[in-house]
Scaffold this active site. Sequence first.
Site, short mmCIF file in Angstrom:
data_model
loop_
_atom_site.label_atom_id
_atom_site.label_comp_id
_atom_site.label_asym_id
_atom_site.label_seq_id
_atom_site.Cartn_x
_atom_site.Cartn_y
_atom_site.Cartn_z
N GLU A 44 0.96 -1.22 0.01
CA GLU A 44 -0.03 -0.09 0.12
C GLU A 44 0.85 1.17 -0.22
O GLU A 44 1.75 1.28 0.81
CB GLU A 44 -1.03 -0.07 1.14
N GLY B 288 3.35 2.16 10.72
CA GLY B 288 3.33 1.60 11.90
C GLY B 288 2.84 0.12 11.53
O GLY B 288 3.55 -0.52 12.33
N ALA B 289 2.11 -0.33 10.61
CA ALA B 289 1.63 -1.46 10.44
C ALA B 289 0.90 -1.64 9.32
O ALA B 289 0.28 -0.60 8.58
CB ALA B 289 0.81 -2.06 11.53
N GLU C 97 -2.15 -3.83 6.91
CA GLU C 97 -3.37 -4.59 7.17
C GLU C 97 -3.57 -5.76 6.09
O GLU C 97 -4.74 -6.22 5.80
CB GLU C 97 -4.90 -3.95 7.16
N ASN C 98 -2.52 -6.23 5.25
CA ASN C 98 -2.60 -7.14 4.41
C ASN C 98 -3.41 -8.20 4.81
O ASN C 98 -3.47 -8.76 5.77
CB ASN C 98 -1.11 -7.76 3.95
N HIS D 45 -6.64 -1.89 15.24
CA HIS D 45 -6.88 -1.06 13.85
C HIS D 45 -6.66 -1.98 12.63
O HIS D 45 -7.73 -1.96 11.85
CB HIS D 45 -5.87 0.09 13.88
N GLU D 46 -5.44 -2.71 12.58
CA GLU D 46 -5.34 -3.43 11.49
C GLU D 46 -6.38 -4.79 11.52
O GLU D 46 -6.82 -4.91 10.22
CB GLU D 46 -3.81 -4.08 11.32
N HIS E 6 -9.61 -3.43 9.79
CA HIS E 6 -9.50 -3.12 8.61
C HIS E 6 -10.03 -4.44 7.66
O HIS E 6 -10.31 -4.37 6.48
CB HIS E 6 -8.19 -3.10 7.85
N GLU F 24 -9.66 4.51 6.32
CA GLU F 24 -8.81 4.90 7.32
C GLU F 24 -9.63 5.67 8.40
O GLU F 24 -9.46 5.60 9.58
CB GLU F 24 -7.52 5.69 6.82
N1 BAL Z 1 -3.12 1.20 5.48
C1 BAL Z 1 -1.78 1.67 6.03
C2 BAL Z 1 -1.82 1.34 7.54
C3 BAL Z 1 -2.92 1.54 8.06
O1 BAL Z 1 -3.58 2.43 8.21
O2 BAL Z 1 -3.36 0.74 9.10
ZN ZN Z 2 -5.52 2.10 8.52
#
Ligand code: BAL
Ligand code: ZN
Length: 854
Positions: free
Chosen positions: A121, A262-263, A265-266, A298-299, A302, A321
Amino acid sequence: PSKINLKDYKKPSFDVETVDLDIKLFEDHAQVDSTLKMVRQTAGDLVLFGEELDLIAVTMNGKPLTVEDYQQQAGTLTIANVPDELVLEIQVRICPQTNTALEGLYMAGSGDDTMFVTQCEPEGFRKITFYPDRPDVLAIFTTRLEADKRYPTLLANGNLVEAGEVADAPDRHYAIWHDPTNKPSYLFACVVADLDVLTDSYTTSEGRDILLEIYAKSADIDKCDVGMQALKDSMKWDEVNYGRAYDLDRYMIVAVSQFNMGAMENKGLNIFNTACVLSSPETTTDSRSFSVKAIIAHEYFHNWTGNRITCRDWFQLCLKEGFTVYRDQSFSADQQSSAVQRIDDVATLRAHQFAEDAGPLAHPVRPESFVEINNFYTTTVYEKGAEIVRMIANTLGADNFRKGTDEYFRRYDGQAVTVEDFLSALSITDDKIEDFIDWYRQPGTPVVSGHQDYDSATQTLTITLSQQTRHVSGFDAPKPLPIPVATALFDKDSGDIVTERMLLLDQATQTFVFENVAGEPVVSLLRDFSAPVQLNYDYQDEDLAFLLKHETNGFNRWQVTQMLVNRILLQGRGSKSSPDVYLQAVAKTLPTLATDDAMLAARLLDIPSAQELASAIHTDYDPELVKQQREGLYQQLADALKNQWATLYKQLPMQSYEDSAEARGTRALRNVVLDMALTANVDGANEWAQQQYDNASCMTERFGALKVMVNHQLADADAYLADFYNRFQNNDLVIDLWFSVQASADTVTTEAIQSLLTHTDFDWNTPNRVRSVISAFTSQPTVLWTEEGLDIYIAVIKKLDDANPVLASRLLQVLARWNTLSEPRRQMAHDKLLDLQQAVSSKHVLESLTSVLG
Ligand code: BAL
Ligand code: ZN
């Protein structure tokens, strides 16, 4: 590089049904073979994106293509006259070993300690192979990974189908993964490494048994329990609060030390910056540990808001987001005091997003054009985007918001959609919600001003509110936005709430009338920060002191102290308060609050950071003056309560480590009290700091003590810094703290920064380490905004411009406040930014620089 505009969006001419990837990693390169099964959607050529790829061969429906059959331009491969159905086979060579940009497939680590990971991403997949790399092209991926056996861990999205030895190559092995969900290429991931794994399991509300895995280096595997628990908590929370269950049999998280974000979400294979997943009491502060949980959540969230329903194009980034940040903030609020959670979220918003909205980088939550989408992973898209969702949720109320989100998931599951689609689903119970679209389109922070009139004859209170948003050049003149203003009226005598109401300010000026109000009340506005606006209400200091005492919610009490502090510190800029009312109000509140809610008490002593104060200053910003005023008030506060600090500190004894809200509150308040006591020169406070360090049960205590020793330049500070380094020299994340405590010290000098940058442990290839010095340094604007300070900062941007343009550009964005500085700093900063323009070439940095220069 050209601008891409939202209004030019066109559907892709081809859809990809399936993609088979075969990625073979070798000592100095990788070979990527891909097979794409494609079907025509609309008329037009087939356009594939690709960057930094060495194209070896391409065949279409089994027939090799020659250079006459396609056109290769910078960043694209275009094939004309293609049939409506085709199978495209592409072979490329890439070099992950030299990929320092940390996008696409790259090697992290060095020497014998290396691993291969991806970050796709937003547009990293095009650095792995040629592909219609855009979020509205969804496909089923099967991935074969092949590598030397010294990398035993071979991971990709989905489920493991097969693994084994490579024929005729005894040192090599392979694994094949299949992801049954349709996904855009930005959610592709793979990892080739030598990692340990922590496993657990979770059974979803739908009865699916899921294998949970967190992969980390063997030395770090003991720091994965917090993350694992957070993952299970998040899974449960999403089932309860949004009716969303996980959909694959396996959920993997991999910790990587070199990572720009930070991270990520694949699908089924999250990749995390080590700083955002590893946590242990001995090595991680409470606040960092709390953000680990929030980022895991958060991840995970997603998976529904981002992965199953994704963005039609990158302009819609806030769709996933903003909503996901709102969801993780709500999750975190359920894990601790919701007031403290809101305080922290609002403090971040005001310090960073308000500053962005006030300066040359101001952009709508949904931008309308960009050169490089990486430049738009901003607090405006994320945090202001979350505030919009919060306003909608509060306007609808819990039940109707849930009906709206259920409708969103029902209608759009499996699709790539827009902000308009989101609003249309949320508005099924109330079409006024569609009016919130203007919040996505219009940059700038609205200023809400107001006053009240009380008529004792008719017992009527009239509140007049008006809104104004600055006109950001390049955008239409601002329109009034729908602004929910949560309001309560307090009886002056009893201190009780007499009326609560959500006022919807959606015109330039409006009056709101309250009948049957016996006696003029004190009005509390924007409770819980019901909208991301600046409030200028015609308060007397005494009203604010009254509210500090009587407000029922901790957030509102904090907000009142912040208003008082801002009125004092921004004196001469239209405010008019003396510190007395504030100091007395805090002195009265603190003793009881410290016992009832230590965490909130710690927050109540907050004086906004120098950066946050600066964000409210739009011209003639003098960093020295702000520092002096801020420190002056801090000193006054410390002195005013001087005889309380010893009692308070002793009321908060150090105990064996516990991870409860109460214990975290005690630790937070103890650190604040220690700093106050040192500021007020309380007898014996030096020894408290040393004892706290020596007897610490966890990093919050040890680092809290170290920080005050460094900031107050205590005699032994250097010895303690050395001890800290020696204790933790094998832990990169703790050494990041060691760098940052020095780089952000109140007494930091440019020489100190320079020496940190040349320290043997400084590493230009690790973004966490770069940020631990360079971003930490920005918390001292009096040093940053000097010739020497800017020379250092700008040299870092130059150095990273080519190596890691995503990081360089984000660091540059911090300099956007240059144009608010007083002279001669402003001119000096401007000249240096102009020089920088001659020295950089990445489109990332150039786009940001053009905006920053205005
Ligand atoms: N999608 C990039 C990292 C995040 O917002 O979770
Ligand atoms: Zn995110």
